[in-house]
Design a protein around this motif. Structure first.
Motif, mmCIF file in Angstrom:
data_model
loop_
_atom_site.group_PDB
_atom_site.id
_atom_site.type_symbol
_atom_site.label_atom_id
_atom_site.label_comp_id
_atom_site.label_asym_id
_atom_site.label_seq_id
_atom_site.Cartn_x
_atom_site.Cartn_y
_atom_site.Cartn_z
ATOM 1 N N TYR A 399 0.766 -1.317 0.103
ATOM 2 C CA TYR A 399 -0.110 0.027 0.045
ATOM 3 C C TYR A 399 0.852 1.182 0.098
ATOM 4 C CZ TYR A 399 -3.748 3.029 1.255
ATOM 5 O OH TYR A 399 -4.565 4.222 1.245
ATOM 6 N N LEU A 400 1.903 1.353 0.861
ATOM 7 C CA LEU A 400 2.739 2.345 0.868
ATOM 8 C C LEU A 400 3.555 2.546 -0.491
ATOM 9 C CD1 LEU A 400 4.075 4.520 2.895
ATOM 10 C CD2 LEU A 400 5.873 2.687 3.295
ATOM 11 N N ALA A 401 3.990 1.563 -1.088
ATOM 12 C CA ALA A 401 4.568 1.601 -2.286
ATOM 13 C C ALA A 401 3.492 2.136 -3.398
ATOM 14 C CB ALA A 401 5.120 0.246 -2.989
ATOM 15 N N GLY A 402 2.307 1.822 -3.337
ATOM 16 C CA GLY A 402 1.445 2.265 -4.300
ATOM 17 C C GLY A 402 1.171 3.649 -4.007
ATOM 18 N N LEU A 403 1.002 4.178 -2.882
ATOM 19 C CA LEU A 403 0.968 5.589 -2.347
ATOM 20 C C LEU A 403 2.028 6.387 -2.993
ATOM 21 C CD1 LEU A 403 -0.417 6.186 1.092
ATOM 22 C CD2 LEU A 403 -1.736 6.864 -0.954
ATOM 23 N N ASP A 404 3.150 5.799 -2.926
ATOM 24 C CA ASP A 404 4.576 6.664 -3.478
ATOM 25 C C ASP A 404 4.371 6.648 -4.913
ATOM 26 O OD1 ASP A 404 7.019 7.811 -2.893
ATOM 27 O OD2 ASP A 404 7.920 6.178 -4.030
ATOM 28 N N ARG A 405 3.995 5.892 -5.739
ATOM 29 C CA ARG A 405 3.714 5.741 -6.976
ATOM 30 C C ARG A 405 2.698 6.820 -7.549
ATOM 31 N NH1 ARG A 405 0.988 3.556 -11.363
ATOM 32 N NH2 ARG A 405 2.460 2.871 -13.255
ATOM 33 N N ILE A 406 1.778 6.969 -6.883
ATOM 34 C CA ILE A 406 0.792 7.796 -7.193
ATOM 35 C C ILE A 406 1.236 9.209 -6.729
ATOM 36 C CG2 ILE A 406 -1.660 8.559 -6.593
ATOM 37 C CD1 ILE A 406 -2.455 5.717 -5.949
ATOM 38 N N SER A 407 1.871 9.336 -6.014
ATOM 39 C CA SER A 407 2.284 10.562 -5.694
ATOM 40 C C SER A 407 3.473 11.183 -6.906
ATOM 41 C CB SER A 407 3.092 10.748 -4.316
ATOM 42 O OG SER A 407 4.076 11.888 -4.304
ATOM 43 N N LYS A 408 4.382 10.168 -7.297
ATOM 44 C CA LYS A 408 5.115 10.487 -8.701
ATOM 45 C C LYS A 408 4.277 10.899 -9.577
ATOM 46 C CE LYS A 408 9.187 9.590 -6.919
ATOM 47 N NZ LYS A 408 8.722 10.018 -5.398
ATOM 48 N N LEU A 409 3.006 10.044 -9.821
ATOM 49 C CA LEU A 409 2.224 10.325 -10.954
ATOM 50 C C LEU A 409 1.632 11.807 -10.699
ATOM 51 C CD1 LEU A 409 0.605 6.910 -11.336
ATOM 52 C CD2 LEU A 409 2.014 8.085 -13.208
ATOM 53 N N GLY A 410 1.347 12.269 -9.372
ATOM 54 C CA GLY A 410 0.671 13.638 -9.288
ATOM 55 C C GLY A 410 1.523 14.451 -9.900
ATOM 56 N N GLU A 411 3.007 14.267 -9.231
ATOM 57 C CA GLU A 411 4.092 15.156 -9.787
ATOM 58 C C GLU A 411 4.174 15.341 -11.165
ATOM 59 O OE1 GLU A 411 7.793 17.161 -10.484
ATOM 60 O OE2 GLU A 411 7.563 14.909 -11.043
ATOM 61 N N ILE A 412 4.299 14.450 -11.857
ATOM 62 C CA ILE A 412 4.267 14.377 -13.304
ATOM 63 C C ILE A 412 2.921 15.173 -13.722
ATOM 64 C CG2 ILE A 412 3.771 12.909 -15.260
ATOM 65 C CD1 ILE A 412 5.620 10.641 -13.781
ATOM 66 N N LEU A 413 1.821 14.811 -13.398
ATOM 67 C CA LEU A 413 0.471 15.527 -13.832
ATOM 68 C C LEU A 413 0.802 16.987 -13.584
ATOM 69 C CD1 LEU A 413 -2.351 15.479 -14.955
ATOM 70 C CD2 LEU A 413 -3.069 15.303 -12.627
ATOM 71 N N ALA A 414 1.389 17.675 -12.452
ATOM 72 C CA ALA A 414 1.557 19.049 -12.521
ATOM 73 C C ALA A 414 2.470 19.523 -13.273
ATOM 74 C CB ALA A 414 1.974 19.127 -10.803
ATOM 75 N N PHE A 415 3.441 18.843 -13.695
ATOM 76 C CA PHE A 415 4.556 19.314 -14.732
ATOM 77 C C PHE A 415 3.938 19.259 -16.179
ATOM 78 C CE2 PHE A 415 7.880 18.425 -17.964
ATOM 79 C CZ PHE A 415 8.826 19.449 -17.381
ATOM 80 N N GLN A 416 3.316 18.379 -16.367
ATOM 81 C CA GLN A 416 2.230 18.273 -17.799
ATOM 82 C C GLN A 416 1.313 19.529 -17.683
ATOM 83 O OE1 GLN A 416 0.777 14.459 -17.301
ATOM 84 N NE2 GLN A 416 1.977 13.387 -18.950
#
Length: 535
Positions: A399-416
């Motif tokens: 679950y923790l690994a999944g949260l960390d991955r979603i956080s990375k995707l959230g940062e990518i979305l902000a950059f896009q």
């Protein structure tokens, strides 16, 4: 006649003084490194603590201008808030009084010792080598003043010099003189240092010196105002607060200047010490008064400097250190901070439509939002790493690994999203007119993106099946819109009716990428929910 020796000693002496102050300030900041900035951020939670920080930092680097310019820069970067900056600004003026006190205590006579000690430490090497140069420049500051003092001594009774000083018999002329000297040399320390030295040598009286010191306070904000001109609203407010603090402080003292001077003289000491004491007491009283009135002062500045109220301070909203002892509470904080990360992309999306209508609507907050999203992702990752050291169950680790991955995707979305804003901004900067159909296409494409992102913000970390289905439908709608817009764009491009060139296709490509990232977050959330149910 006043000899050229006086001119050609005072001017190089002032230059040497300025050089010493500047180099000493740089060396201390270089030695302190990032800790210097972190130190300010950690200790500004209350106005009183901020004032102590401003006083301490200015006492060390010997420049209130450096402190306030750094502070305005920190506000602009979102490291501290405008409110947190007020205490530092108050304390910066108080910190400058150390220089005048040291001069009054005849530290100038020990200047050669500091110069020699700094030189020896620098060439000796070892772990103390880094403090050699700051010590050297500290000695140089006071050595330059001793040169000025030495050349002034024979001119105590010179009629021309006495006549020049006597001509400044008006309080407002004295204040103006102090202000102009400070603006010219960009250092109130130069003005206060010279005034104390002149008083020590009997060239001016404390009653003449005190208004000059007040003028020095008025000249200090000039650099801060200039630096903040193109910064965000909070930074502009910090610069105006610096000016108002000094200006209102002088106005507050003017009616009581006579009694204040009498009190200073009654405290005793030589004229130089009296001037240094006046400088200290004046700034101390101003600090106390403005700290007591900080709320109305803050409101006054905000009223005088209207603007956006959403300037960013780089702090987490839900993640606090140390993390909660209960693992479940830590997971909850991570989930909420991830939603906070999504909200930065949402804010960026809302910057686009006004920008399409008016190029002047572009705001510096666009870059701040991108950097803030990156900061939040880093904080979430650091907290996840810290939490992984605990004795977690396998499903909790997943679950923790999944949260960390979603956080990375959230940062990518902000950059896009940031890149989309920048593409539109570049089109506007090049004076390229987007066709009405192109504008309409971008606005229509944004609708499903905004709605899906809003669904994420409202539902995360558990997305109900009905919401999941709605998001899929909007994905399909967006795909159809973008496909249609590509075809229409190609027709306009071939017929040379598209003035935006490839920029419009880049905007569509960016929208497509944002949609794909939101879709990936939605799918990852589904996997996250499976691990959550096993916790």
């Amino acid at each position: 006649m006043i000899s050229w020796e006086l001119v050609f000693t005072i001017i190089p002496g002032i230059i040497l003084f300025l050089y010493g102050i500047e180099q000493f300030s740089k060396e201390v900041q270089l030695y302190a490194g990032e800790y210097f900035r972190g130190f300010i951020q950690r200790l500004t939670s209350t106005p009183v603590r901020g004032t102590l920080v401003g006083t301490l930092v200015t006492s060390v680097i010997q420049s209130s201008m450096a402190t306030t310019v750094i502070t305005v820069g920190l506000v602009n970067r979102g490291i501290i808030s405008f409110v947190a900056s007020l205490g530092i600004i108050f304390g910066a003026n108080l910190g400058t009084t150390l220089t005048s006190q040291l001069i009054a205590l005849n530290l100038t006579s020990f200047a050669p010792f500091f110069i020699l000690a700094g030189f020896v430490i620098s060439i000796a090497g070892g772990k103390y080598k880094v403090i050699g140069r700051p010590v050297f420049y500290f000695g140089l500051v006071f050595f330059s003043l001793s040169l000025i003092s030495g050349v002034m001594t024979p001119y105590q009774n010179d009629p021309q010099l006495t006549g020049f000083v006597t001509a400044m018999d008006n309080i407002f002329i004295q204040i103006l003189f102090g202000m102009i000297i400070t603006i010219i040399f960009q250092s109130s320390s130069v003005t206060t240092g010279l005034v104390v030295v002149m008083a020590q040598n009997g060239l001016i009286t404390p009653s003449m010196a005190i208004p000059v010191l007040m003028g020095a306070n008025l000249g200090t904000p000039s650099t801060t105002l200039f630096v903040a001109y193109k910064m965000n609203t909070s930074a502009k407010r910090a610069a105006i607060a610096h000016f108002l603090f000094n200006f209102l402080g002088v106005l507050m003292f003017l009616p009581f200047l006579g009694p204040f001077t009498s009190i200073i003289e009654s405290l005793g000491g030589n004229p130089g010490q009296q001037v240094a004491n006046a400088h200290l007491i004046f700034n101390l009283i101003c600090c106390v008064v403005f700290l007591l009135a900080i709320k109305p002062f803050e409101k006054l500045v905000i009223r005088l400097v209207p603007g956006r109220e959403d300037d960013i301070v780089f702090q987490t909203r839900y993640l606090k250190r140390p993390l909660p002892e209960k693992t479940e509470d830590s997971f909850k904080a991570l989930e909420l901070e991830t939603v906070h990360l999504f909200e930065q992309s949402e804010k960026l999306l809302f910057e686009i439509e006004p920008l399409l209508e008016d190029p002047k609507k572009y705001s510096s907050i666009v870059n701040q939002l991108k950097e803030y999203a990156n900061y939040l992702d880093d904080e979430i990752s650091d907290a996840s790493l810290e939490l992984s050291d605990r004795n977690l169950e396998p499903n909790e680790v997943a679950y923790l690994a999944g949260l960390d991955r979603i956080s990375k995707l959230g940062e990518i979305l902000a950059f896009q999203t940031w890149e989309l804003v920048e593409i539109i901004h570049q089109i506007q900067e090049k004076n390229i007119l987007l066709a009405p159909k192109s504008k309409e296409a971008i606005i229509n494409s944004l609708v499903p993106c905004k709605m899906n992102l809003r669904s994420l913000v409202e539902s995360f970390p558990v997305i109900p099946e009905s919401v999941n289905e709605s998001m899929r439908e909007r994905d399909n709608i967006l795909r159809d819109i973008i496909t249609l817009q590509y075809r229409q764009y190609l027709k306009r491009f071939i017929s040379r009716k598209s003035s935006a060139g490839s920029a419009f296709s880049r905007a569509l490509f960016q929208l497509e990428g944002m949609s794909a990232t939101i879709r990936e977050i939605r799918k990852s959330t589904k996997i996250l929910d499976e691990n959550r149910s096993g916790r």
